[in-house]
Write a protein that holds these residues in place. Sequence first.
Motif, short mmCIF file in Angstrom:
data_model
loop_
_atom_site.label_atom_id
_atom_site.label_comp_id
_atom_site.label_asym_id
_atom_site.label_seq_id
_atom_site.Cartn_x
_atom_site.Cartn_y
_atom_site.Cartn_z
N ALA B 77 0.83 -1.20 0.00
CA ALA B 77 0.00 0.00 0.00
C ALA B 77 0.87 1.25 0.00
N SER B 81 0.59 2.71 -3.85
CA SER B 81 -0.56 3.61 -3.91
C SER B 81 -0.11 4.99 -4.34
N GLY B 82 -1.01 5.70 -5.03
CA GLY B 82 -0.76 7.09 -5.37
C GLY B 82 0.50 7.32 -6.16
N ASP B 113 -16.65 10.67 -5.86
CA ASP B 113 -16.28 10.89 -4.45
C ASP B 113 -16.30 9.59 -3.67
N ASP B 116 -13.35 7.38 -4.49
CA ASP B 116 -12.13 7.97 -3.95
C ASP B 116 -12.05 7.83 -2.45
N LEU B 117 -13.17 8.04 -1.79
CA LEU B 117 -13.20 7.92 -0.33
C LEU B 117 -12.86 6.50 0.08
N ALA B 120 -9.13 5.84 -0.54
CA ALA B 120 -8.30 6.49 0.48
C ALA B 120 -8.33 5.68 1.77
N PHE B 121 -9.51 5.25 2.16
CA PHE B 121 -9.63 4.45 3.39
C PHE B 121 -8.81 3.17 3.29
N VAL B 123 -6.27 2.39 1.37
CA VAL B 123 -4.83 2.68 1.36
C VAL B 123 -4.33 2.98 2.77
N GLY B 124 -5.00 3.87 3.46
CA GLY B 124 -4.58 4.22 4.82
C GLY B 124 -4.64 3.03 5.75
N PHE B 125 -5.71 2.24 5.63
CA PHE B 125 -5.87 1.07 6.49
C PHE B 125 -4.74 0.06 6.27
N ILE B 127 -1.76 0.46 4.82
CA ILE B 127 -0.44 0.97 5.21
C ILE B 127 -0.18 0.66 6.68
N LEU B 180 -18.24 3.26 6.80
CA LEU B 180 -18.02 4.09 5.62
C LEU B 180 -19.18 3.97 4.64
#
Lengths: 185, 185
Positions: B77, B81-82, B113, B116-117, B120-121, B123-125, B127, B180
Amino acid sequence: MDALTVRALAPRLDVGAPALYWHVRNKQELLDEMSTFVMRRVTDALSKVPPGASWRDDVAAYARVLRSEYLLYRDGARIFSGTRIADPDVVKAKEPWLARLTAAGFTLAAADDALDLVTAFVVGFVIEEQERNRSTETGPDRYSLAERDAWLGDGAELVKAAGHLRDDGDPRFERQLTALLDGLA
Amino acid sequence: MDALTVRALAPRLDVGAPALYWHVRNKQELLDEMSTFVMRRVTDALSKVPPGASWRDDVAAYARVLRSEYLLYRDGARIFSGTRIADPDVVKAKEPWLARLTAAGFTLAAADDALDLVTAFVVGFVIEEQERNRSTETGPDRYSLAERDAWLGDGAELVKAAGHLRDDGDPRFERQLTALLDGLA
DNA sequence: ACCTGAACACCGTTCAAGT
DNA sequence: ACCTGAACACCGTTCAAGT
């Protein structure tokens, strides 16, 4: 990040490269210190946020501060998120936020989930955001809509149309944050 | 990642290090190719997900596939990611998901949206999840609860208690994903 | 078309030696 | 206590030369 070499850093401190090894075991320790320094700044900023009128305001403030702190450093979210934390105070900074949420009726487990969910969202959002910024600096690639459409080629009409509707930055962040808070509610 | 040197890779292909430079301009191009390879796998997996009974099922499937693909690679991740995407097909893979959401009543902007939301979740989770895994391999540090409590020292009772309640892995992911999805609804 | 051998500039790190 | 100079092993990369 590649440009951050021990030999490039030393002259900025008016010493030779080997001098750094008196203060730090190796380069990895230097990077770890950087991480904890940044994370300490993040948690300092978070701990200075006064309680708001509702848990929604509190969590929104948490998310905005986290985002703005990551934005202070180039690729901040990618580099500094989810790194091993060397300072207990950084972990303890969660305490007031757990307190506010439980006071508002969340169970402790739910409060912990809520903060984690918001953190994950902010990290993912800002990684994407900072990568986009970095790309536009590098070269005006396909971030102009016309070039992007051409690059995409045929088909994918919804993707193209969504690209034209898309607004970046704060409003997008706020909309997605609102959806997330609705979910927590 | 530090161990991935061009001199270590070449012998695996039964060639010397300079041979790689016939196929690739420099190391960065090699890393970019790695990224697009992985992202192509991710989007391939996503495009093979059959439509579910509802948009909730679809978005949940999207999130689960994204997570499980990132989990296939060490620090997947954070690394992949990104990153700048070199292949239009990877971007176009969003199309069926936008189609499913708009068919379910989302406006196009809202559908964009929403995806994307969720991205983002995830990816953050992941990581955070992969960093935790990597840390437990490295050394059984403060991921035992007793050691963690001792390391935290005095105060921060809620943080300690939350640590004891905490469950990692799939259930945690599913709970946060549910919140979510509620928000998107 | 694809690869090798030798070389170059640079990097992280060590260590004896200085003050 | 804090730093330097010289050195070592290693890295990404180039390039003439091979097949």
